[in-house]
Design a protein around this motif. Sequence first.
Motif, PDB file in Angstrom:
ATOM      1  N   PHE B  25       0.829  -1.195   0.000  1.00  0.00           N
ATOM      2  CA  PHE B  25       0.000   0.000   0.000  1.00  0.00           C
ATOM      3  C   PHE B  25       0.869   1.251   0.000  1.00  0.00           C
ATOM      4  O   PHE B  25       0.696   2.159  -0.791  1.00  0.00           O
ATOM      5  CB  PHE B  25      -0.924   0.017   1.228  1.00  0.00           C
ATOM      6  N   GLY B  30       0.213   3.243  -8.039  1.00  0.00           N
ATOM      7  CA  GLY B  30      -1.034   3.617  -8.697  1.00  0.00           C
ATOM      8  C   GLY B  30      -1.438   2.632  -9.764  1.00  0.00           C
ATOM      9  O   GLY B  30      -2.525   2.688 -10.299  1.00  0.00           O
ATOM     10  N   ASN B  31      -0.576   1.715 -10.063  1.00  0.00           N
ATOM     11  CA  ASN B  31      -0.912   0.692 -11.046  1.00  0.00           C
ATOM     12  C   ASN B  31      -1.364  -0.539 -10.286  1.00  0.00           C
ATOM     13  O   ASN B  31      -0.577  -1.225  -9.664  1.00  0.00           O
ATOM     14  CB  ASN B  31       0.335   0.392 -11.875  1.00  0.00           C
ATOM     15  N   PRO B  32      -2.662  -0.849 -10.321  1.00  0.00           N
ATOM     16  CA  PRO B  32      -3.173  -1.904  -9.470  1.00  0.00           C
ATOM     17  C   PRO B  32      -2.559  -3.265  -9.772  1.00  0.00           C
ATOM     18  O   PRO B  32      -2.408  -4.082  -8.880  1.00  0.00           O
ATOM     19  CB  PRO B  32      -4.674  -1.923  -9.754  1.00  0.00           C
ATOM     20  N   HIS B  69      -4.768  -1.845   0.872  1.00  0.00           N
ATOM     21  CA  HIS B  69      -4.657  -2.040  -0.567  1.00  0.00           C
ATOM     22  C   HIS B  69      -4.228  -3.464  -0.842  1.00  0.00           C
ATOM     23  O   HIS B  69      -3.156  -3.878  -0.460  1.00  0.00           O
ATOM     24  CB  HIS B  69      -3.637  -1.058  -1.146  1.00  0.00           C
ATOM     25  N   GLY B  72      -5.201  -4.940  -5.913  1.00  0.00           N
ATOM     26  CA  GLY B  72      -5.513  -3.847  -6.819  1.00  0.00           C
ATOM     27  C   GLY B  72      -6.966  -3.445  -6.803  1.00  0.00           C
ATOM     28  O   GLY B  72      -7.369  -2.519  -7.469  1.00  0.00           O
ATOM     29  N   GLN B  73      -7.810  -4.116  -6.079  1.00  0.00           N
ATOM     30  CA  GLN B  73      -9.235  -3.818  -6.132  1.00  0.00           C
ATOM     31  C   GLN B  73      -9.775  -3.478  -4.745  1.00  0.00           C
ATOM     32  O   GLN B  73     -10.592  -2.582  -4.604  1.00  0.00           O
ATOM     33  CB  GLN B  73     -10.023  -5.020  -6.667  1.00  0.00           C
ATOM     34  N   VAL B  74      -9.344  -4.221  -3.758  1.00  0.00           N
ATOM     35  CA  VAL B  74      -9.961  -4.093  -2.452  1.00  0.00           C
ATOM     36  C   VAL B  74      -9.186  -3.081  -1.613  1.00  0.00           C
ATOM     37  O   VAL B  74      -8.745  -3.363  -0.519  1.00  0.00           O
ATOM     38  CB  VAL B  74     -10.048  -5.469  -1.767  1.00  0.00           C
ATOM     39  N   VAL B  75      -9.004  -1.927  -2.194  1.00  0.00           N
ATOM     40  CA  VAL B  75      -8.463  -0.850  -1.388  1.00  0.00           C
ATOM     41  C   VAL B  75      -9.593  -0.367  -0.525  1.00  0.00           C
ATOM     42  O   VAL B  75     -10.687  -0.101  -0.998  1.00  0.00           O
ATOM     43  CB  VAL B  75      -8.037   0.334  -2.269  1.00  0.00           C
ATOM     44  N   ASP B 102     -13.302  -4.053 -10.003  1.00  0.00           N
ATOM     45  CA  ASP B 102     -13.006  -3.364 -11.248  1.00  0.00           C
ATOM     46  C   ASP B 102     -12.117  -4.277 -12.077  1.00  0.00           C
ATOM     47  O   ASP B 102     -11.409  -5.126 -11.547  1.00  0.00           O
ATOM     48  CB  ASP B 102     -12.246  -2.062 -10.968  1.00  0.00           C
ATOM     49  N   LEU B 103     -12.128  -4.070 -13.380  1.00  0.00           N
ATOM     50  CA  LEU B 103     -11.133  -4.726 -14.227  1.00  0.00           C
ATOM     51  C   LEU B 103     -10.134  -3.662 -14.663  1.00  0.00           C
ATOM     52  O   LEU B 103     -10.507  -2.676 -15.300  1.00  0.00           O
ATOM     53  CB  LEU B 103     -11.782  -5.376 -15.435  1.00  0.00           C
ATOM     54  N   SER B 104      -8.889  -3.856 -14.298  1.00  0.00           N
ATOM     55  CA  SER B 104      -7.828  -2.914 -14.659  1.00  0.00           C
ATOM     56  C   SER B 104      -7.544  -3.028 -16.155  1.00  0.00           C
ATOM     57  O   SER B 104      -7.954  -3.997 -16.800  1.00  0.00           O
ATOM     58  CB  SER B 104      -6.571  -3.255 -13.870  1.00  0.00           C
ATOM     59  N   PRO B 105      -6.840  -2.052 -16.723  1.00  0.00           N
ATOM     60  CA  PRO B 105      -6.495  -2.142 -18.145  1.00  0.00           C
ATOM     61  C   PRO B 105      -5.827  -3.469 -18.520  1.00  0.00           C
ATOM     62  O   PRO B 105      -6.146  -4.051 -19.558  1.00  0.00           O
ATOM     63  CB  PRO B 105      -5.552  -0.954 -18.347  1.00  0.00           C
TER      64      PRO B 105
END
Lengths: 510, 510
Positions: B25, B30-32, B69, B72-75, B102-105
């Motif tokens: 964390f 910033g990149n999950p 964090h 990448g999703q459950v922050v 979320d689905l990251s790029p």
Amino acid sequence: MVLGLRLYSALYPAWGPVCLLPRSFASCSGNPASCCTMPQLGLLHGRAWAVLFGQLRRPPGAVCIRAVHSHGQVVEAALATQMKPHQEKSNFIIKTPKGTRDLSPQQMVVREKILDMVVSCFKRHGAKGLDTPAFELKEILTEKYGEDSGLIYDLKDQGGELLSLRYDLTVPFARYLAMNKVKKMKRYHVGKVWRRESPTVVQGRYREFCQCDFDIAGQFDPMIPDAECLKIMCEILSGLQLGDFLIKMSWKDVRHEMVAKKGLAAEVADRIGDYVQCHGGVSLVKQMFQDPRLSQNKQALEGLGDLKLLFEYLTLFGIVEKISFDLSLARGLDYYTGVIYEAVLLQTPAHAEEEPLNVGSVAAGGRYDGLVGMFDPKGHKVPCVGLSIGVERIFSIVEQRMKTFGEKIRTTETQVFVATPQNNFLQERLKLIAELWDAGIKSELMYKNNPKLLTQLHYCENMGIPLVVIIGEQELKEGVIKLRSVASREEVAITRENLVAEIQKRLSES
Amino acid sequence: MVLGLRLYSALYPAWGPVCLLPRSFASCSGNPASCCTMPQLGLLHGRAWAVLFGQLRRPPGAVCIRAVHSHGQVVEAALATQMKPHQEKSNFIIKTPKGTRDLSPQQMVVREKILDMVVSCFKRHGAKGLDTPAFELKEILTEKYGEDSGLIYDLKDQGGELLSLRYDLTVPFARYLAMNKVKKMKRYHVGKVWRRESPTVVQGRYREFCQCDFDIAGQFDPMIPDAECLKIMCEILSGLQLGDFLIKMSWKDVRHEMVAKKGLAAEVADRIGDYVQCHGGVSLVKQMFQDPRLSQNKQALEGLGDLKLLFEYLTLFGIVEKISFDLSLARGLDYYTGVIYEAVLLQTPAHAEEEPLNVGSVAAGGRYDGLVGMFDPKGHKVPCVGLSIGVERIFSIVEQRMKTFGEKIRTTETQVFVATPQNNFLQERLKLIAELWDAGIKSELMYKNNPKLLTQLHYCENMGIPLVVIIGEQELKEGVIKLRSVASREEVAITRENLVAEIQKRLSES
């Protein structure tokens, strides 16, 4: 069903031009797109019909089945079956929820073409994809939409978290940035959003609809991302060939920015306002700089700085003549912080024979520098600018145009049909079609043991399938397959080993 | 934030292997996707952490901001700001709803590849697209899912209709067929569905997930569409290269069909059951026909008829060895009427260096001949058979594999970067990039007036952008542009007029 149709007939004279409705229902072939030649009329009457119908008294316990079919979507089949005396009546209407619709295969083809075009533009500008859940914690959406908050769909409290369906794709994007501490991102998102609006379906407004968003988050030199967003709007609207359009920027928000944030005197701002009323693009900026009351005022020059920059960039992008200010436009949502813009289609039809269409706004966007900070524990801001394409309205326009021009849409991509002129050839057909599938060739056959050859060939013509392979006793004996072009009706015999290669050759040529 | 981190530090020794959590964390870029090297561990501890944290007492009115964090999703960033004395505290957690993500790029790229492959298979088999709303009238979903009905998400009653989020894509398809009186249709549908299941996110189970369905509705000669559905499952699972798989058919449902519907004696059915336990494919059917107790029993032969047909067709499709019966499998949902099947990945990993994965079922389907009739006012039946690909599990497997092999995923498709070595060249860069965009070339630039050349070139290397066009004083004077290959670092000067053509040539070659 019988009673339902009788009721229609009895009411029929009162409806005037509605005659299409019961008739199209009665003769509906099951293809929703084929029986909606007058969607607007049909829908209006569909609603009126439902209202009127709701007032009819039914004798208690009577079997009453009704159905309304319009626009291929709003079929209503109310069902009140006579049940055992002490059992509750099952009485429900088979329809999609108010303000929503299914997309038929024909509509899906149109939608896919439009979405492909929009997404390819977003990718051309270097955007990454992102997806978020259909619902968010209720608090995430709270205090983001001002008066429109009442239009948010909440989920029922079934224990656990309080949830709401997303209202747009912007707030989930800001939530994503804050949650993952992302400070910089260019992303696109195509997805459905939900709003409990009064649906006036004829104008292409729905309670469930698709949005295509592109946003640039991050701290950058002024007006470069803003100009790119306007460029993207222009590329998409030009690319879709929807006719002439104009992007209107809200003067009110720009003025607010100048006066409240840059300290420009209100009367100087209004002097600028006089200019922007002239709807000029680059000439507007030039004129302003020639006005001594503006050019000799240091604050005015500063206030004009961003505006000048933006118009410079729009000029370099070759789109400045598409942009104008609008004195009436003002921010609709709470989260906008700077300039907002909206693309409207102009009345002039693209082709002389087309009816002019007034579809209003088809895209909108703006700057929202404060939204991400609302989700950040420390209030850290991430400046953002973006745009949203209102694809539902664009669907309506394109659909309408295709109807006007009588364009036929293929709903499948099938390349080859596997046919036989003989009975008891299913096994050979199955073996053959598996070969084609395994070679990546899009193929179909009839799910019948003994289909008629003419039926098979008619199907190909109706569906626009270009090639037919025919196998029968004779072909099997000679180790060949007949390859037929549906358009020219020419047939040639090809050895089994060469069939896939020959089909691939023909498909690549066409 | 400071207090939050201090709390982490204080608790740290108690956590043992959780050290990754606060560290990842604290250092998150910033990149999950880049900060979740141990997603399973991370998530487990994320939950445990939240439970424990919830028990901590905070001094009233204290500023307490916490953040977790993981994956990448459950922050989670719980926020309890000190407000004016009489104002209520705003205290909420910034996260996605339970069981969603979320689905990251990076994840979107994987998802798009898988969906493209699945949809192209559906299209290869002649399916049309269809879309239905995310929610249906509540009654539409009632009595379709048996015990699982409690897992349906209802919408809050905000006046108007009672609505529920769709639980699968099958019931909406049946509703569409009945509503539009469609008697025959081969369609695919890719969309999200929602189920209030206990989310065990690590295993790839979510409350919101994507389904890819293919169904054939209509009255056809027996077992042809059924065999095609099984063929499609095989094509997709082979095409995705997920390793070995097997499709298991439920013996219980087939037996029920034989005994209850075809009147076969129970003991003869069980004799057949003895055979199907042997997991044979075509050999199984052959053996059964050699058994005098079956082959000399007229009813048994009839009962075996469909089974024989199906295995014949599967043999012709070349997939019979992928199919076996399962004595334990039984129908899960109320609407199945005949045979149901389920595809499971086998334990053996595809590559020796991979860890074996037990992901269980990745696709399922079956026959549901009665469902459409439940929506038809007259109860008219439309026989249906279909399949559903469980893409979420497939995403997990492919993601896991990419991590194992350290595959780098490009999240943009940018082909050309427009760079400059000099200050004050923004205008030239903007003019140039607009030319590229207008020629359909995917291009990016930095949103800065004066970026450093090295920064620009590094960006290209990091993002995998293959080409750079460079414009500076010298190039401008000579009317040329430098075109640089990022991989080889070679640069050539190209006249402005030839630039687009040269870029297109290079891109088509690569």
